[in-house]
Write a protein that holds these residues in place. Structure first.
Motif, PDB file in Angstrom:
ATOM      1  N   ILE A 154      -7.136   6.703   6.780  1.00  0.00           N
ATOM      2  CA  ILE A 154      -6.442   7.314   5.644  1.00  0.00           C
ATOM      3  C   ILE A 154      -5.193   8.056   6.118  1.00  0.00           C
ATOM      4  O   ILE A 154      -4.125   7.954   5.510  1.00  0.00           O
ATOM      5  N   THR A 194     -12.730  -0.958   4.912  1.00  0.00           N
ATOM      6  CA  THR A 194     -12.612  -0.558   3.512  1.00  0.00           C
ATOM      7  C   THR A 194     -13.496  -1.406   2.600  1.00  0.00           C
ATOM      8  O   THR A 194     -13.803  -0.993   1.478  1.00  0.00           O
ATOM      9  N   ARG A 253      -3.518   4.854  -1.154  1.00  0.00           N
ATOM     10  CA  ARG A 253      -4.219   5.671  -0.166  1.00  0.00           C
ATOM     11  C   ARG A 253      -5.117   6.694  -0.856  1.00  0.00           C
ATOM     12  O   ARG A 253      -6.272   6.877  -0.461  1.00  0.00           O
ATOM     13  N   TRP A 289      -2.415   5.577   7.154  1.00  0.00           N
ATOM     14  CA  TRP A 289      -2.165   4.551   6.132  1.00  0.00           C
ATOM     15  C   TRP A 289      -0.715   4.055   6.119  1.00  0.00           C
ATOM     16  O   TRP A 289      -0.472   2.832   6.122  1.00  0.00           O
ATOM     17  N   SER A 308       0.264   0.230   7.215  1.00  0.00           N
ATOM     18  CA  SER A 308       0.726  -0.635   6.127  1.00  0.00           C
ATOM     19  C   SER A 308       2.051  -1.307   6.430  1.00  0.00           C
ATOM     20  O   SER A 308       2.493  -2.181   5.674  1.00  0.00           O
ATOM     21  N   PRO A 326       0.843  -1.208   0.000  1.00  0.00           N
ATOM     22  CA  PRO A 326       0.000   0.000   0.000  1.00  0.00           C
ATOM     23  C   PRO A 326       0.871   1.248   0.000  1.00  0.00           C
ATOM     24  O   PRO A 326       1.775   1.390   0.823  1.00  0.00           O
ATOM     25  N   TRP A 372      -8.922  -2.931   8.941  1.00  0.00           N
ATOM     26  CA  TRP A 372      -8.818  -2.764   7.485  1.00  0.00           C
ATOM     27  C   TRP A 372     -10.117  -3.153   6.779  1.00  0.00           C
ATOM     28  O   TRP A 372     -10.416  -2.652   5.684  1.00  0.00           O
TER      29      TRP A 372
END
Length: 353
Positions: free
Chosen positions: A206, A316, A176, A209, A213, A171, A313
């Protein structure tokens, strides 16, 4: 028997060649193909074919499953089927244990997005445990997570991951931004039906992120995931004493943290009462099965930490489903359940400064 004609890709000569190539047919040939039944799912069309033969066809399958894209999805930017074809061509036959239906033919045309699979028909030996959206009995869930652990363990930190099997999709800022754009459309669509405290969690995700990640970017204690790992994508053997569980629908497979499959199965799909009652026991069962099948250096605490992060997660998922025009009857319930799981498991802690 249906009056629908079989697909062109399932005409007798093509099936004869596919079955011979797979070692499932000797000197005989497929004489006739008939459609026994057909149904549409949200993304695909499933056709059960009945075969008749000429010549030596001892042991050849009497029926097959032909899977292809839903007609209305063929011309969309969504590349449905491509990854499932890749799974059967690149991964399924390399495994010592068969945990997916046997595939006799897998084709995808990048120019037209037309694809198909010719699969083993498990109708007589296997079943889907329940009708959506009813969850299975806990004994069946136990069989599912044990088989899931066997599959994950078979690929755990395999040297081929990211090399000859799949690719690492770390990611990054582009990912993002892509999600942030999807979320903005999602939030605008929902208005006050997405309350401020949930908007805060999305915006925190966000913002955090890069830190969140880091677990993925380690590429350690990773495996192959099914992705769309709900319980209705699992065939259980009709014989309750058999461990011959098969996973189907592999179009969302990827390399990732194993607990993403578990969070998708449990936290995204179960309401709090059932999840609180059985979640920990199923995680215990899963971890014990990993250890039995050779996974080392990944303790029960690490599993809990990964699971909680996977649950976070999963917020999402309903955003992506809405973006890809999955019916709201699916993603709206996912949205509600996953936020209840986030609160229960203290997943907001990952967003703290």
């Amino acid at each position: 028997m249906s009056t629908e004609p079989p697909p062109a890709a399932a005409e007798p000569a093509r099936l004869t060649a596919a079955l011979r190539n797979a070692g499932a047919l000797g000197d005989g040939r497929v004489r006739d193909v008939a459609v026994e039944s057909a149904r549409n799912t949200i993304l695909s069309r499933i056709i059960r074919l009945r075969l008749s033969y000429e010549g030596d066809a001892a042991g050849a399958p009497q029926s097959l499953i032909f899977k292809t894209g839903a007609p209305e999805r063929m011309s969309t930017p969504w590349n449905g089927g491509r990854r499932e074809v890749a799974f059967y061509n690149e991964i399924a036959d390399t495994m010592s244990a068969r945990l997916a239906p046997r595939c006799y033919d897998a084709q995808w045309n990048p120019e037209t997005n037309v694809w198909h699979l010719v699969l083993e028909d498990l109708t007589d030996t296997h079943m889907v445990a329940t009708t959506w959206p009813i969850p299975p009995a806990i004994a069946d869930c136990d069989r599912m997570v044990a088989a899931r652990a066997r599959f994950h363990a078979a690929w755990w930190d395999d040297a081929r991951l990211g090399s000859t099997i799949g690719a690492w999709n770390d990611p990054d800022d582009a990912a993002r931004k892509g999600f942030a754009d999807q979320y903005a459309r999602f939030a605008d669509r929902l208005g006050d039906r997405l309350p401020a405290e949930r908007r805060d969690v999305y915006e925190g995700l966000i913002a955090a992120w890069p830190q969140l990640s880091a677990r993925y970017a380690s590429h350690r204690n990773m495996t192959i995931l099914q992705g769309d790992a709900h319980v209705w994508n699992i065939f259980l053997p009709r014989d309750a004493t058999s461990a011959d569980v098969r996973f189907f629908d592999w179009d969302s497979w990827r390399l990732d943290v194993a607990t993403d499959d578990l969070a998708y199965m449990v936290a995204l799909h179960w309401y709090p009462d059932r999840r609180r009652r059985y979640e920990r026991a199923l995680l215990d069962r899963y971890h014990a099965e990993l250890v039995t099948h050779g996974v080392r250096g990944y303790d029960r605490r690490a599993l809990d930490d990964d699971y909680r992060l996977s649950v976070l997660w999963q917020i999402t998922t309903p955003v992506g489903q809405a973006e890809n025009k999955i019916p709201s009857v699916i993603w709206w319930s996912h949205l509600e359940r996953i936020f209840l799981a986030v609160d229960d498991l203290g997943c907001r802690e990952f967003l703290a400064d």
